[in-house]
Design a protein around this motif. Structure first.
Motif, PDB file in Angstrom:
ATOM      1  N   TYR A  26      93.407  48.646  74.225  1.00 34.06           N
ATOM      2  CA  TYR A  26      92.756  49.648  73.383  1.00 34.06           C
ATOM      3  C   TYR A  26      93.774  50.563  72.690  1.00 34.06           C
ATOM      4  O   TYR A  26      93.720  50.734  71.461  1.00 34.06           O
ATOM      5  N   PRO A  27      94.733  51.170  73.415  1.00 29.21           N
ATOM      6  CA  PRO A  27      95.658  52.095  72.743  1.00 29.21           C
ATOM      7  C   PRO A  27      96.491  51.420  71.666  1.00 29.21           C
ATOM      8  O   PRO A  27      96.799  52.036  70.635  1.00 29.21           O
ATOM      9  N   GLY A  28      96.872  50.164  71.879  1.00 34.25           N
ATOM     10  CA  GLY A  28      97.729  49.469  70.933  1.00 34.25           C
ATOM     11  C   GLY A  28      97.071  49.184  69.598  1.00 34.25           C
ATOM     12  O   GLY A  28      97.756  48.862  68.623  1.00 34.25           O
ATOM     13  N   LYS A  29      95.744  49.314  69.521  1.00 30.13           N
ATOM     14  CA  LYS A  29      95.028  49.079  68.266  1.00 30.13           C
ATOM     15  C   LYS A  29      94.914  50.342  67.421  1.00 30.13           C
ATOM     16  O   LYS A  29      94.359  50.311  66.327  1.00 30.13           O
ATOM     17  N   ILE A  30      95.426  51.456  67.936  1.00 34.03           N
ATOM     18  CA  ILE A  30      95.370  52.727  67.212  1.00 34.03           C
ATOM     19  C   ILE A  30      96.653  52.888  66.397  1.00 34.03           C
ATOM     20  O   ILE A  30      97.751  52.819  66.941  1.00 34.03           O
ATOM     21  N   ARG A  31      96.508  53.122  65.103  1.00 36.96           N
ATOM     22  CA  ARG A  31      97.665  53.306  64.218  1.00 36.96           C
ATOM     23  C   ARG A  31      97.912  54.772  63.883  1.00 36.96           C
ATOM     24  O   ARG A  31      98.865  55.099  63.202  1.00 36.96           O
ATOM     25  N   GLN A  32      97.043  55.634  64.323  1.00 37.39           N
ATOM     26  CA  GLN A  32      97.131  57.064  64.044  1.00 37.39           C
ATOM     27  C   GLN A  32      98.279  57.714  64.815  1.00 37.39           C
ATOM     28  O   GLN A  32      98.394  57.518  66.028  1.00 37.39           O
ATOM     29  N   ALA A  79      98.709  57.015  76.892  1.00 39.88           N
ATOM     30  CA  ALA A  79      99.622  57.456  75.835  1.00 39.88           C
ATOM     31  C   ALA A  79     100.846  56.555  75.749  1.00 39.88           C
ATOM     32  O   ALA A  79     101.394  56.330  74.661  1.00 39.88           O
ATOM     33  N   GLY A  80     101.281  56.037  76.887  1.00 39.56           N
ATOM     34  CA  GLY A  80     102.446  55.162  76.886  1.00 39.56           C
ATOM     35  C   GLY A  80     102.226  53.856  76.156  1.00 39.56           C
ATOM     36  O   GLY A  80     103.198  53.176  75.799  1.00 39.56           O
ATOM     37  N   ARG A  81     100.970  53.486  75.908  1.00 39.34           N
ATOM     38  CA  ARG A  81     100.652  52.239  75.211  1.00 39.34           C
ATOM     39  C   ARG A  81     100.348  52.461  73.731  1.00 39.34           C
ATOM     40  O   ARG A  81     100.067  51.500  73.010  1.00 39.34           O
ATOM     41  N   LEU A  82     100.370  53.708  73.275  1.00 45.05           N
ATOM     42  CA  LEU A  82     100.103  53.981  71.866  1.00 45.05           C
ATOM     43  C   LEU A  82     101.257  53.486  71.000  1.00 45.05           C
ATOM     44  O   LEU A  82     102.426  53.653  71.348  1.00 45.05           O
ATOM     45  N   ARG A  83     100.936  52.902  69.857  1.00 46.52           N
ATOM     46  CA  ARG A  83     101.979  52.417  68.951  1.00 46.52           C
ATOM     47  C   ARG A  83     102.682  53.558  68.230  1.00 46.52           C
ATOM     48  O   ARG A  83     103.874  53.484  67.946  1.00 46.52           O
ATOM     49  N   ALA A  84     101.931  54.597  67.888  1.00 44.74           N
ATOM     50  CA  ALA A  84     102.499  55.711  67.129  1.00 44.74           C
ATOM     51  C   ALA A  84     102.240  57.011  67.874  1.00 44.74           C
ATOM     52  O   ALA A  84     101.851  58.011  67.289  1.00 44.74           O
ATOM     53  N   GLY A  85     102.447  56.974  69.180  1.00 46.83           N
ATOM     54  CA  GLY A  85     102.102  58.132  69.998  1.00 46.83           C
ATOM     55  C   GLY A  85     103.241  58.619  70.854  1.00 46.83           C
ATOM     56  O   GLY A  85     104.231  57.923  71.084  1.00 46.83           O
ATOM     57  N   SER A  86     103.085  59.840  71.306  1.00 46.05           N
ATOM     58  CA  SER A  86     104.001  60.429  72.279  1.00 46.05           C
ATOM     59  C   SER A  86     103.166  61.285  73.221  1.00 46.05           C
ATOM     60  O   SER A  86     101.989  61.555  72.946  1.00 46.05           O
ATOM     61  N   HIS A  87     103.748  61.677  74.329  1.00 41.48           N
ATOM     62  CA  HIS A  87     102.984  62.499  75.253  1.00 41.48           C
ATOM     63  C   HIS A  87     103.879  63.481  75.986  1.00 41.48           C
ATOM     64  O   HIS A  87     105.102  63.313  76.054  1.00 41.48           O
ATOM     65  N   LEU A  88     103.241  64.501  76.508  1.00 40.81           N
ATOM     66  CA  LEU A  88     103.922  65.584  77.208  1.00 40.81           C
ATOM     67  C   LEU A  88     103.024  66.051  78.338  1.00 40.81           C
ATOM     68  O   LEU A  88     101.799  66.110  78.183  1.00 40.81           O
ATOM     69  N   ILE A  89     103.614  66.378  79.464  1.00 40.72           N
ATOM     70  CA  ILE A  89     102.873  66.996  80.568  1.00 40.72           C
ATOM     71  C   ILE A  89     103.376  68.427  80.722  1.00 40.72           C
ATOM     72  O   ILE A  89     104.581  68.656  80.902  1.00 40.72           O
ATOM     73  N   ILE A  90     102.468  69.387  80.634  1.00 43.05           N
ATOM     74  CA  ILE A  90     102.825  70.787  80.851  1.00 43.05           C
ATOM     75  C   ILE A  90     102.635  71.084  82.335  1.00 43.05           C
ATOM     76  O   ILE A  90     101.515  71.286  82.818  1.00 43.05           O
ATOM     77  N   ALA A  91     103.735  71.068  83.056  1.00 42.20           N
ATOM     78  CA  ALA A  91     103.689  71.254  84.508  1.00 42.20           C
ATOM     79  C   ALA A  91     103.142  72.637  84.836  1.00 42.20           C
ATOM     80  O   ALA A  91     103.564  73.643  84.260  1.00 42.20           O
ATOM     81  N   GLY A  92     102.197  72.673  85.762  1.00 47.09           N
ATOM     82  CA  GLY A  92     101.641  73.949  86.205  1.00 47.09           C
ATOM     83  C   GLY A  92     100.380  74.365  85.488  1.00 47.09           C
ATOM     84  O   GLY A  92      99.618  75.190  85.995  1.00 47.09           O
ATOM     85  N   SER A  93     100.139  73.809  84.302  1.00 47.10           N
ATOM     86  CA  SER A  93      98.954  74.193  83.539  1.00 47.10           C
ATOM     87  C   SER A  93      97.701  73.563  84.132  1.00 47.10           C
ATOM     88  O   SER A  93      97.732  72.442  84.635  1.00 47.10           O
ATOM     89  N   ARG A  94      96.599  74.287  84.021  1.00 49.44           N
ATOM     90  CA  ARG A  94      95.301  73.728  84.368  1.00 49.44           C
ATOM     91  C   ARG A  94      94.651  73.119  83.126  1.00 49.44           C
ATOM     92  O   ARG A  94      95.261  73.056  82.069  1.00 49.44           O
ATOM     93  N   HIS A  95      93.412  72.704  83.254  1.00 50.70           N
ATOM     94  CA  HIS A  95      92.764  71.867  82.247  1.00 50.70           C
ATOM     95  C   HIS A  95      92.737  72.497  80.853  1.00 50.70           C
ATOM     96  O   HIS A  95      93.050  71.843  79.862  1.00 50.70           O
ATOM     97  N   GLU A  96      92.362  73.756  80.764  1.00 50.70           N
ATOM     98  CA  GLU A  96      92.225  74.405  79.463  1.00 50.70           C
ATOM     99  C   GLU A  96      93.553  75.041  79.052  1.00 50.70           C
ATOM    100  O   GLU A  96      93.717  76.261  79.075  1.00 50.70           O
ATOM    101  N   MET A  97      94.511  74.215  78.641  1.00 48.91           N
ATOM    102  CA  MET A  97      95.862  74.726  78.381  1.00 48.91           C
ATOM    103  C   MET A  97      95.899  75.705  77.220  1.00 48.91           C
ATOM    104  O   MET A  97      96.781  76.567  77.167  1.00 48.91           O
ATOM    105  N   MET A  98      94.949  75.624  76.295  1.00 47.05           N
ATOM    106  CA  MET A  98      94.921  76.573  75.192  1.00 47.05           C
ATOM    107  C   MET A  98      94.327  77.918  75.607  1.00 47.05           C
ATOM    108  O   MET A  98      94.385  78.888  74.856  1.00 47.05           O
ATOM    109  N   MET A  99      93.752  77.995  76.818  1.00 43.43           N
ATOM    110  CA  MET A  99      93.238  79.237  77.379  1.00 43.43           C
ATOM    111  C   MET A  99      94.079  79.672  78.575  1.00 43.43           C
ATOM    112  O   MET A  99      93.656  80.494  79.376  1.00 43.43           O
ATOM    113  N   GLU A 100      95.266  79.104  78.680  1.00 45.11           N
ATOM    114  CA  GLU A 100      96.145  79.371  79.810  1.00 45.11           C
ATOM    115  C   GLU A 100      97.013  80.613  79.582  1.00 45.11           C
ATOM    116  O   GLU A 100      96.943  81.280  78.534  1.00 45.11           O
TER     117      GLU A 100
END
Length: 314
Positions: free
Chosen positions: A243-249, A271-292
């Motif tokens: 599934y991820p490999g079919k995403i070109r976004q 995220a590791g299988r995305l063709r045009a993707g990258s990923h990041l883990i914010i250590a310590g953050s809970r689910h709502e990182m924009m409300m953290e």
């Protein structure tokens, strides 16, 4: 269509708000803010389940400070968009394709005619998973997407061995409009800060609770069996390793290190299988990182600025 303003969370200036109607005749509330001089494009914010436009006023200001116009909406069944059942506290859809209908109507009716390109998207949780689906289907409205804690797989707190078969069975026997087992009308965001699993920031948690106190109609209770069954159906699609490999976004997925609502490990693997993707883990953050707290939000904004053209890093 009004926006709720309180002293701790005033409406950002220069807003246009109203309603749009989807092809299946559902009324959705939207808001958009024009960019400051020297515009750089538009960032569209797509909320998670049970959220609402007012919760993202702070983010709208931060994006406009970066030179962007901002557009957002309430999904069907939440915020001040049309509720789907007689009990307005019940979260209900029969398929997540209904949310894709909302997104497409929002883009065609509000963003494309009235907001300056290029277009970028920020999605949280359920909103991020819907953006993932439309990218997989080949829609390319957005130059880049930033997906925060996407609902790829439920986290350990919610994914019990009997959750999926139970809600699927209850939905199949005609109880799709009932709350999930153990659920009810209580609004999670209105619950006490102590013991919450969404944010470690007491100030932003209190701000969300104050908005809901000012207008309780914004609140949403537990999902229904139909909503949960639809969510499991979507997550089953994400389990396909191809599934991820079919995403070109171009996509950046950002996961929260202390998330128990969605699976951080599943996000990292996807995220590791995305063709045009990258990923990041914010250590310590809970689910709502924009409300953290600010230290976690600063990491989110650093990633956004490095990924989205037109941000200060560019």
């Amino acid at each position: 269509m009004k926006l709720i303003s309180i002293p701790a969370n005033p409406v950002p200036e220069d807003v246009v708000t109203g309603t749009l109607k989807t092809p299946d005749r559902i009324d959705l509330r939207f808001a958009r803010w024009a960019p400051p001089p020297g515009r750089k494009g538009t960032v569209c914010i797509f909320q998670g389940r049970a959220e609402f436009i007012e919760k993202y006023f702070e983010m709208a200001r931060e994006l406009r400070a970066r030179g962007f116009a901002v557009a957002t909406m309430d999904w069907r069944g939440q915020g001040m968009s049309q509720r789907m059942l007689r009990d307005p506290k019940k979260g209900y859809v029969e398929s997540f394709r209904e949310y894709e209908t909302d997104l497409e109507a929002f883009m065609r009716e509000i963003v494309l005619p009235d907001c300056p390109p290029p277009y970028f998207a920020i999605g949280h949780s359920m909103g991020a998973s819907i953006l993932t689906r439309i990218a997989h289907r080949g829609y390319r409205w957005f130059d880049r997407m930033v997906l925060c804690a996407p609902l790829i797989k439920l986290g350990p707190q919610l994914l019990t061995p009997y959750a999926k078969p139970a809600v699927n069975f209850l939905n199949a026997i005609g109880m799709g409009r009932s709350y999930v087992p153990g659920g009810g009308p209580a609004v999670v965001a209105s619950q006490p800060f102590i013991g919450n699993v969404l944010t470690s920031d007491p100030v932003r948690h209190a701000r969300t609770a104050a908005i809901l106190e000012a207008d309780p109609s914004l609140g949403l209770g537990s999902p229904t069996n139909a909503w949960a069954s639809a969510a499991f159906s979507m997550m089953r699609e994400f389990e396909d390793v191809n599934y991820p490999g079919k995403i070109r976004q171009p996509i950046m997925m950002i996961a929260a290190g202390r998330d128990v609502t969605v699976s951080t490990a599943a996000i990292e693997e996807f995220a590791g299988r995305l063709r045009a993707g990258s990923h990041l883990i914010i250590a310590g953050s809970r689910h709502e990182m924009m409300m953290e707290t600010d230290r976690y939000r600063a990491q989110f904004w650093a990633a956004f600025d490095a990924f989205v053209p037109g941000s200060p890093a560019f």
